[in-house]
Design a protein around this motif. Sequence first.
Motif, PDB file in Angstrom:
ATOM      1  N   ALA A 138       0.874  -1.169   0.000  1.00  0.00           N
ATOM      2  CA  ALA A 138       0.000   0.000   0.000  1.00  0.00           C
ATOM      3  C   ALA A 138       0.912   1.220   0.000  1.00  0.00           C
ATOM      4  O   ALA A 138       2.108   1.115   0.319  1.00  0.00           O
ATOM      5  N   ASP A 139       0.360   2.361  -0.331  1.00  0.00           N
ATOM      6  CA  ASP A 139       1.148   3.594  -0.311  1.00  0.00           C
ATOM      7  C   ASP A 139       1.717   3.829   1.083  1.00  0.00           C
ATOM      8  O   ASP A 139       1.068   3.506   2.092  1.00  0.00           O
ATOM      9  N   ARG A 140       2.896   4.400   1.146  1.00  0.00           N
ATOM     10  CA  ARG A 140       3.597   4.625   2.415  1.00  0.00           C
ATOM     11  C   ARG A 140       2.741   5.438   3.399  1.00  0.00           C
ATOM     12  O   ARG A 140       2.672   5.112   4.579  1.00  0.00           O
ATOM     13  N   ASP A 141       2.075   6.504   2.902  1.00  0.00           N
ATOM     14  CA  ASP A 141       1.254   7.336   3.789  1.00  0.00           C
ATOM     15  C   ASP A 141       0.078   6.555   4.367  1.00  0.00           C
ATOM     16  O   ASP A 141      -0.282   6.723   5.532  1.00  0.00           O
ATOM     17  N   VAL A 142      -0.513   5.698   3.558  1.00  0.00           N
ATOM     18  CA  VAL A 142      -1.628   4.859   4.017  1.00  0.00           C
ATOM     19  C   VAL A 142      -1.144   3.895   5.097  1.00  0.00           C
ATOM     20  O   VAL A 142      -1.776   3.726   6.146  1.00  0.00           O
ATOM     21  N   ARG A 143       0.002   3.262   4.846  1.00  0.00           N
ATOM     22  CA  ARG A 143       0.541   2.296   5.817  1.00  0.00           C
ATOM     23  C   ARG A 143       0.898   2.980   7.131  1.00  0.00           C
ATOM     24  O   ARG A 143       0.611   2.451   8.213  1.00  0.00           O
ATOM     25  N   MET A 144       1.509   4.162   7.049  1.00  0.00           N
ATOM     26  CA  MET A 144       1.869   4.891   8.270  1.00  0.00           C
ATOM     27  C   MET A 144       0.606   5.259   9.051  1.00  0.00           C
ATOM     28  O   MET A 144       0.563   5.096  10.275  1.00  0.00           O
ATOM     29  N   ALA A 145      -0.412   5.722   8.351  1.00  0.00           N
ATOM     30  CA  ALA A 145      -1.670   6.087   9.026  1.00  0.00           C
ATOM     31  C   ALA A 145      -2.287   4.868   9.715  1.00  0.00           C
ATOM     32  O   ALA A 145      -2.768   4.973  10.853  1.00  0.00           O
ATOM     33  N   ARG A 146      -2.268   3.721   9.061  1.00  0.00           N
ATOM     34  CA  ARG A 146      -2.810   2.496   9.667  1.00  0.00           C
ATOM     35  C   ARG A 146      -2.030   2.122  10.924  1.00  0.00           C
ATOM     36  O   ARG A 146      -2.608   1.759  11.944  1.00  0.00           O
ATOM     37  N   GLY A 147      -0.716   2.198  10.830  1.00  0.00           N
ATOM     38  CA  GLY A 147       0.125   1.842  11.972  1.00  0.00           C
ATOM     39  C   GLY A 147      -0.077   2.767  13.149  1.00  0.00           C
ATOM     40  O   GLY A 147      -0.173   2.322  14.296  1.00  0.00           O
ATOM     41  N   LEU A 148      -0.150   4.072  12.874  1.00  0.00           N
ATOM     42  CA  LEU A 148      -0.317   5.029  13.956  1.00  0.00           C
ATOM     43  C   LEU A 148      -1.725   4.970  14.549  1.00  0.00           C
ATOM     44  O   LEU A 148      -1.903   5.201  15.743  1.00  0.00           O
ATOM     45  N   GLU A 149      -2.704   4.618  13.722  1.00  0.00           N
ATOM     46  CA  GLU A 149      -4.065   4.433  14.241  1.00  0.00           C
ATOM     47  C   GLU A 149      -4.088   3.266  15.225  1.00  0.00           C
ATOM     48  O   GLU A 149      -4.738   3.312  16.255  1.00  0.00           O
ATOM     49  N   ASP A 151      -1.241   1.839  16.789  1.00  0.00           N
ATOM     50  CA  ASP A 151      -0.258   1.924  17.867  1.00  0.00           C
ATOM     51  C   ASP A 151      -0.231   3.260  18.598  1.00  0.00           C
ATOM     52  O   ASP A 151       0.274   3.331  19.709  1.00  0.00           O
ATOM     53  N   GLY A 152      -0.706   4.320  17.956  1.00  0.00           N
ATOM     54  CA  GLY A 152      -0.683   5.645  18.568  1.00  0.00           C
ATOM     55  C   GLY A 152       0.456   6.493  18.016  1.00  0.00           C
ATOM     56  O   GLY A 152       1.489   5.988  17.570  1.00  0.00           O
ATOM     57  N   GLU A 153       0.240   7.797  18.054  1.00  0.00           N
ATOM     58  CA  GLU A 153       1.196   8.766  17.500  1.00  0.00           C
ATOM     59  C   GLU A 153       2.567   8.671  18.161  1.00  0.00           C
ATOM     60  O   GLU A 153       3.592   8.920  17.527  1.00  0.00           O
ATOM     61  N   PHE A 155       4.296   6.270  18.632  1.00  0.00           N
ATOM     62  CA  PHE A 155       5.111   5.240  17.985  1.00  0.00           C
ATOM     63  C   PHE A 155       5.678   5.682  16.633  1.00  0.00           C
ATOM     64  O   PHE A 155       6.390   4.912  15.984  1.00  0.00           O
ATOM     65  N   ARG A 156       5.398   6.921  16.220  1.00  0.00           N
ATOM     66  CA  ARG A 156       5.883   7.402  14.921  1.00  0.00           C
ATOM     67  C   ARG A 156       7.399   7.223  14.762  1.00  0.00           C
ATOM     68  O   ARG A 156       7.851   6.720  13.725  1.00  0.00           O
ATOM     69  N   PRO A 157       8.229   7.599  15.742  1.00  0.00           N
ATOM     70  CA  PRO A 157       9.675   7.408  15.553  1.00  0.00           C
ATOM     71  C   PRO A 157      10.056   5.941  15.334  1.00  0.00           C
ATOM     72  O   PRO A 157      10.961   5.646  14.547  1.00  0.00           O
ATOM     73  N   HIS A 158       9.363   5.029  15.998  1.00  0.00           N
ATOM     74  CA  HIS A 158       9.630   3.601  15.813  1.00  0.00           C
ATOM     75  C   HIS A 158       9.246   3.163  14.397  1.00  0.00           C
ATOM     76  O   HIS A 158       9.984   2.426  13.739  1.00  0.00           O
ATOM     77  N   TRP A 159       8.071   3.600  13.949  1.00  0.00           N
ATOM     78  CA  TRP A 159       7.615   3.243  12.606  1.00  0.00           C
ATOM     79  C   TRP A 159       8.570   3.785  11.546  1.00  0.00           C
ATOM     80  O   TRP A 159       8.864   3.109  10.569  1.00  0.00           O
TER      81      TRP A 159
END
Length: 185
Positions: A138-149, A151-153, A155-159
Amino acid sequence: MTGLLDLLLAQALSTAPPAGAPRVVAIDGPSGSGKTTLSQHVADELAARTGTRPHVVHMDDIFPGWDGLAEAVELVSGLVLEQLARGVDGGFHRWDWLAGERAEWVEVPVAEWVVVEGVGCGSRRCRPHLSALAWVEADRDVRMARGLERDGESFRPHWERWALQEDELFKAEDTRAHADVILNT
């Protein structure tokens, strides 16, 4: 997705496993692309078609933390796939993400079918043991949004750190090019 699932299962069913070893379906691709969801569909469909529920291995249980992608590829190959190919039960110590350490032993028994899902499971070292390989993207932005949804914001540095490891692994392995089926979610 039904057509792609049928193609993946047709590939898996047409590949004879080594004597005494399971057929292994691997579902690889970057984080947040939908691998876990696809693995559930594959397991359900295999159970419906064969009457046997496959054992499902989640790479998230094997990764030794946020910096352990390369190590996890070696672990799943050596401790699970190579053992199963010899007709011997495999297994691994589950990674406890909260404690940041290995936890209980998870046995992966020799069975008719095993589904392995997660980043790296379609890597070069794993591929000789696979009956079928799916690549989910999936597009990178979509995947990041799914992950942060999920795990929570915080976790952004980990992602972001993890995404760099994925980029390096996928560039070196060219996993997508070896997939039997490619699914864009």
